[in-house]
Scaffold this active site. Structure first.
Site, PDB file in Angstrom:
ATOM      1  N   ARG A  18       0.847  -1.204   0.000  1.00  0.00           N
ATOM      2  CA  ARG A  18       0.000   0.000   0.000  1.00  0.00           C
ATOM      3  C   ARG A  18       0.879   1.250   0.000  1.00  0.00           C
ATOM      4  O   ARG A  18       2.110   1.168   0.063  1.00  0.00           O
ATOM      5  CB  ARG A  18      -0.923   0.008   1.222  1.00  0.00           C
ATOM      6  CG  ARG A  18      -0.192   0.290   2.520  1.00  0.00           C
ATOM      7  CD  ARG A  18      -1.146   0.368   3.712  1.00  0.00           C
ATOM      8  NE  ARG A  18      -0.471   0.965   4.859  1.00  0.00           N
ATOM      9  CZ  ARG A  18      -0.984   1.030   6.073  1.00  0.00           C
ATOM     10  NH1 ARG A  18      -2.181   0.514   6.328  1.00  0.00           N
ATOM     11  NH2 ARG A  18      -0.324   1.620   7.059  1.00  0.00           N
ATOM     12  N   ASP A  39       5.850  -7.827   1.423  1.00  0.00           N
ATOM     13  CA  ASP A  39       5.213  -7.114   2.549  1.00  0.00           C
ATOM     14  C   ASP A  39       4.741  -8.126   3.580  1.00  0.00           C
ATOM     15  O   ASP A  39       4.617  -9.320   3.284  1.00  0.00           O
ATOM     16  CB  ASP A  39       4.009  -6.296   2.003  1.00  0.00           C
ATOM     17  CG  ASP A  39       3.647  -5.102   2.868  1.00  0.00           C
ATOM     18  OD1 ASP A  39       3.203  -5.314   4.013  1.00  0.00           O
ATOM     19  OD2 ASP A  39       3.789  -3.964   2.398  1.00  0.00           O
ATOM     20  N   ASP A  65       8.978 -10.190   6.024  1.00  0.00           N
ATOM     21  CA  ASP A  65       9.124  -9.346   7.207  1.00  0.00           C
ATOM     22  C   ASP A  65      10.557  -8.829   7.172  1.00  0.00           C
ATOM     23  O   ASP A  65      11.497  -9.603   7.357  1.00  0.00           O
ATOM     24  CB  ASP A  65       8.868 -10.159   8.482  1.00  0.00           C
ATOM     25  CG  ASP A  65       9.069  -9.305   9.730  1.00  0.00           C
ATOM     26  OD1 ASP A  65       9.572  -8.164   9.616  1.00  0.00           O
ATOM     27  OD2 ASP A  65       8.739  -9.786  10.831  1.00  0.00           O
ATOM     28  N   VAL A  66      10.712  -7.537   6.929  1.00  0.00           N
ATOM     29  CA  VAL A  66      12.061  -6.994   6.691  1.00  0.00           C
ATOM     30  C   VAL A  66      12.972  -7.104   7.907  1.00  0.00           C
ATOM     31  O   VAL A  66      14.186  -6.961   7.785  1.00  0.00           O
ATOM     32  CB  VAL A  66      12.022  -5.510   6.217  1.00  0.00           C
ATOM     33  CG1 VAL A  66      11.354  -5.391   4.871  1.00  0.00           C
ATOM     34  CG2 VAL A  66      11.379  -4.600   7.261  1.00  0.00           C
ATOM     35  N   TYR A 161      11.716   8.208  15.073  1.00  0.00           N
ATOM     36  CA  TYR A 161      11.495   7.985  13.638  1.00  0.00           C
ATOM     37  C   TYR A 161      12.530   8.780  12.835  1.00  0.00           C
ATOM     38  O   TYR A 161      13.175   8.249  11.925  1.00  0.00           O
ATOM     39  CB  TYR A 161      10.071   8.420  13.277  1.00  0.00           C
ATOM     40  CG  TYR A 161       9.761   8.385  11.798  1.00  0.00           C
ATOM     41  CD1 TYR A 161       9.498   7.184  11.153  1.00  0.00           C
ATOM     42  CD2 TYR A 161       9.714   9.570  11.048  1.00  0.00           C
ATOM     43  CE1 TYR A 161       9.210   7.153   9.792  1.00  0.00           C
ATOM     44  CE2 TYR A 161       9.422   9.547   9.700  1.00  0.00           C
ATOM     45  CZ  TYR A 161       9.171   8.344   9.068  1.00  0.00           C
ATOM     46  OH  TYR A 161       8.886   8.318   7.732  1.00  0.00           O
ATOM     47  N   LYS A 165      15.552   7.528  10.284  1.00  0.00           N
ATOM     48  CA  LYS A 165      15.637   7.940   8.880  1.00  0.00           C
ATOM     49  C   LYS A 165      16.989   8.608   8.590  1.00  0.00           C
ATOM     50  O   LYS A 165      17.537   8.451   7.495  1.00  0.00           O
ATOM     51  CB  LYS A 165      14.462   8.846   8.520  1.00  0.00           C
ATOM     52  CG  LYS A 165      13.112   8.120   8.561  1.00  0.00           C
ATOM     53  CD  LYS A 165      13.082   6.928   7.616  1.00  0.00           C
ATOM     54  CE  LYS A 165      11.711   6.305   7.454  1.00  0.00           C
ATOM     55  NZ  LYS A 165      11.693   5.212   6.474  1.00  0.00           N
ATOM     56  N   VAL A 196       3.297  12.886   2.636  1.00  0.00           N
ATOM     57  CA  VAL A 196       2.342  12.439   1.614  1.00  0.00           C
ATOM     58  C   VAL A 196       1.117  11.910   2.351  1.00  0.00           C
ATOM     59  O   VAL A 196       1.250  11.243   3.385  1.00  0.00           O
ATOM     60  CB  VAL A 196       2.946  11.302   0.748  1.00  0.00           C
ATOM     61  CG1 VAL A 196       1.977  10.899  -0.357  1.00  0.00           C
ATOM     62  CG2 VAL A 196       4.279  11.717   0.148  1.00  0.00           C
ATOM     63  N   THR A 198      -0.639   9.422   2.703  1.00  0.00           N
ATOM     64  CA  THR A 198      -0.901   7.977   2.819  1.00  0.00           C
ATOM     65  C   THR A 198      -1.483   7.724   4.210  1.00  0.00           C
ATOM     66  O   THR A 198      -1.619   8.644   5.014  1.00  0.00           O
ATOM     67  CB  THR A 198       0.410   7.177   2.695  1.00  0.00           C
ATOM     68  OG1 THR A 198       1.253   7.580   3.782  1.00  0.00           O
ATOM     69  CG2 THR A 198       1.116   7.428   1.384  1.00  0.00           C
TER      70      THR A 198
HETATM   71  N1  LIG Z   1       3.749   9.009   3.976  1.00  0.00           N
HETATM   72  C1  LIG Z   1       4.641   9.929   4.258  1.00  0.00           C
HETATM   73  O1  LIG Z   1       4.312  11.087   4.483  1.00  0.00           O
HETATM   74  C2  LIG Z   1       6.105   9.584   4.285  1.00  0.00           C
HETATM   75  C3  LIG Z   1       7.015  10.640   4.332  1.00  0.00           C
HETATM   76  C4  LIG Z   1       8.371  10.361   4.373  1.00  0.00           C
HETATM   77  C5  LIG Z   1       8.801   9.055   4.341  1.00  0.00           C
HETATM   78  N2  LIG Z   1       7.901   8.040   4.304  1.00  0.00           N
HETATM   79  C6  LIG Z   1       8.423   6.690   4.283  1.00  0.00           C
HETATM   80  O2  LIG Z   1       7.950   6.046   3.129  1.00  0.00           O
HETATM   81  C7  LIG Z   1       7.790   4.641   3.373  1.00  0.00           C
HETATM   82  C8  LIG Z   1       6.387   4.216   3.021  1.00  0.00           C
HETATM   83  O3  LIG Z   1       5.485   4.998   3.796  1.00  0.00           O
HETATM   84  P1  LIG Z   1       3.901   4.955   3.574  1.00  0.00           P
HETATM   85  O4  LIG Z   1       3.419   6.295   3.859  1.00  0.00           O
HETATM   86  O5  LIG Z   1       3.580   4.302   2.286  1.00  0.00           O
HETATM   87  O6  LIG Z   1       3.491   4.000   4.798  1.00  0.00           O
HETATM   88  P2  LIG Z   1       2.301   2.911   4.921  1.00  0.00           P
HETATM   89  O7  LIG Z   1       2.165   2.668   6.381  1.00  0.00           O
HETATM   90  O8  LIG Z   1       1.124   3.353   4.155  1.00  0.00           O
HETATM   91  O9  LIG Z   1       2.923   1.621   4.214  1.00  0.00           O
HETATM   92  C9  LIG Z   1       4.013   0.965   4.771  1.00  0.00           C
HETATM   93  C10 LIG Z   1       4.060  -0.444   4.252  1.00  0.00           C
HETATM   94  O10 LIG Z   1       5.170  -1.104   4.889  1.00  0.00           O
HETATM   95  C11 LIG Z   1       4.739  -2.392   5.307  1.00  0.00           C
HETATM   96  N3  LIG Z   1       5.541  -2.889   6.427  1.00  0.00           N
HETATM   97  C12 LIG Z   1       5.566  -2.432   7.700  1.00  0.00           C
HETATM   98  N4  LIG Z   1       6.370  -3.196   8.456  1.00  0.00           N
HETATM   99  C13 LIG Z   1       6.889  -4.153   7.633  1.00  0.00           C
HETATM  100  C14 LIG Z   1       7.786  -5.230   7.819  1.00  0.00           C
HETATM  101  N5  LIG Z   1       8.306  -5.500   9.032  1.00  0.00           N
HETATM  102  N6  LIG Z   1       8.115  -5.997   6.753  1.00  0.00           N
HETATM  103  C15 LIG Z   1       7.583  -5.745   5.527  1.00  0.00           C
HETATM  104  N7  LIG Z   1       6.709  -4.748   5.304  1.00  0.00           N
HETATM  105  C16 LIG Z   1       6.364  -3.960   6.340  1.00  0.00           C
HETATM  106  C17 LIG Z   1       3.281  -2.187   5.687  1.00  0.00           C
HETATM  107  O11 LIG Z   1       2.582  -3.419   5.726  1.00  0.00           O
HETATM  108  C18 LIG Z   1       2.806  -1.249   4.594  1.00  0.00           C
HETATM  109  O12 LIG Z   1       2.355  -1.945   3.454  1.00  0.00           O
HETATM  110  C19 LIG Z   1       8.149   4.437   4.841  1.00  0.00           C
HETATM  111  O13 LIG Z   1       9.501   4.037   4.964  1.00  0.00           O
HETATM  112  C20 LIG Z   1       7.966   5.819   5.424  1.00  0.00           C
HETATM  113  O14 LIG Z   1       8.734   5.998   6.591  1.00  0.00           O
HETATM  114  C21 LIG Z   1       6.558   8.283   4.268  1.00  0.00           C
END
Ligand SMILES: NC(=O)c1ccc[n+]([C@@H]2O[C@H](COP(=O)([O-])OP(=O)(O)OC[C@H]3O[C@@H](n4cnc5c(N)ncnc54)[C@H](O)[C@@H]3O)[C@@H](O)[C@H]2O)c1
Length: 267
Positions: A18, A39, A65-66, A161, A165, A196, A198
């Site tokens: 997602r 995922d 699972d990462v 967090y 990062k 973003v 999300t």
């Molecule tokens: N959304 C934002 O505003 C934003 C901004 C900066 C950075 N990010 C980074 O972008 C990346 C994606 O963010 P997003 O907004 O899509 O988040 P999200 O929570 O919508 O999606 C994260 C995905 O990672 C998966 N995940 C979580 N733990 C996991 C694990 N142990 N093993 C495998 N998969 C796992 C979840 O199941 C999910 O599908 C993340 O690293 C986040 O920190 C997001």
């Protein structure tokens, strides 16, 4: 053929079920790559892979699972056998648990360290093992680690967090150096998205408001937009297109770089 084309390339996107990861997997597929969505969310991950396949591209789901070394071994070997190789790894999976310092829960801290740092470190490990000369894929490639604008600014409520990062940026640079010195043929770069909308992004806005840092989630989002020279939130496609650039030959002389995709918020 454009240098940004990925026809014939094989990619794995962690956290691809997602959000940003799903958008990145779709963008890779549009650029011509075959894609593995990896995922912990199986149902959602399979649905995302199905929808990419409907556009005519090759896409599969693999459970991953990462935080687990054995899970990585399995996922990478499945990716290589399903796709016939591996050239691109996007270490996108991440978690964010908002907290003030005074309320820090060690279990939450460990969870973020595990997923955001250990998860990326293991991803780099398994990408190098597979992509370097003599590895099961063996053709070199590109690793893109997803950090955050939080790596470069001080936003309240997300200290741990943000630290994870910043750590992803450092992992990327040392990995790029090791890969170069040892002739792995793998470039490693770090992409820093701005906020973003999300599920993670909107949860953050709600959480910082609930902590009393902003009067409402809308004020938190408004503050981010106010700090952003380009005057809006990021979109999934903004991140996905920049990631395709880092995956492609268009970035062939770029490694160890941090690429902000944040409308200027982090400068
Ligand atoms: N959304 C934002 O505003 C934003 C901004 C900066 C950075 N990010 C980074 O972008 C990346 C994606 O963010 P997003 O907004 O899509 O988040 P999200 O929570 O919508 O999606 C994260 C995905 O990672 C998966 N995940 C979580 N733990 C996991 C694990 N142990 N093993 C495998 N998969 C796992 C979840 O199941 C999910 O599908 C993340 O690293 C986040 O920190 C997001």
């Amino acid at each position: 053929m454009s240098v940004y084309e990925l026809t014939g390339r094989k990619a794995l996107v962690t956290g691809g079920a997602r959000g940003l990861g799903a958008g990145m997997a779709e963008a890779l597929a549009r650029a011509g790559a075959a894609v593995i969505i990896a995922d912990i969310r199986e149902e959602l991950g399979k649905a995302t892979a199905d929808s990419i396949r409907q556009s005519g591209a090759t896409a599969e789901f693999v459970p991953l699972d990462v935080t687990d070394d054995a899970s990585w071994e399995h996922a990478i070997s499945r990716a290589i056998s399903d796709l016939g190789g591996l050239d691109i790894l996007v270490n996108n999976a991440g978690v964010e648990i908002t907290s003030l310092f005074v309320d820090l829960d060690p279990a939450d801290v460990r969870r973020m360290l595990d997923v955001n740092l250990l998860g990326v470190a293991l991803g780099i490990k398994h990408a190098f093992l597979a992509m370097r000369p003599g590895g099961a894929a063996g053709q070199g490639g590109s690793v893109i680690n997803v950090a955050s604008v939080a790596a470069t600014i001080a936003f309240p409520g997300i200290a741990v967090y943000s630290a994870t990062k910043s750590g992803v940026d450092r992992l990327s640079r040392v990995a790029a150096m090791e890969s170069g010195k040892l002739g792995y043929g793998v470039r490693v770069n770090c992409l820093c998205p701005g906020l973003v909308a999300t599920e993670m992004g909107m949860q953050l806005a709600q959480d910082v408001a609930a902590l009393g840092l902003y009067p409402s989630p809308e004020h938190a989002v408004g503050d981010v937009i106010g700090l952003t020279p380009l005057g809006r939130l990021g979109e999934v496609a903004d991140m996905a297109d920049a990631m395709v650039f880092l995956a492609s030959e268009g970035s062939r002389f770029i490694t160890g770089a941090l690429l902000p995709v944040d409308g200027g918020m982090g400068m």
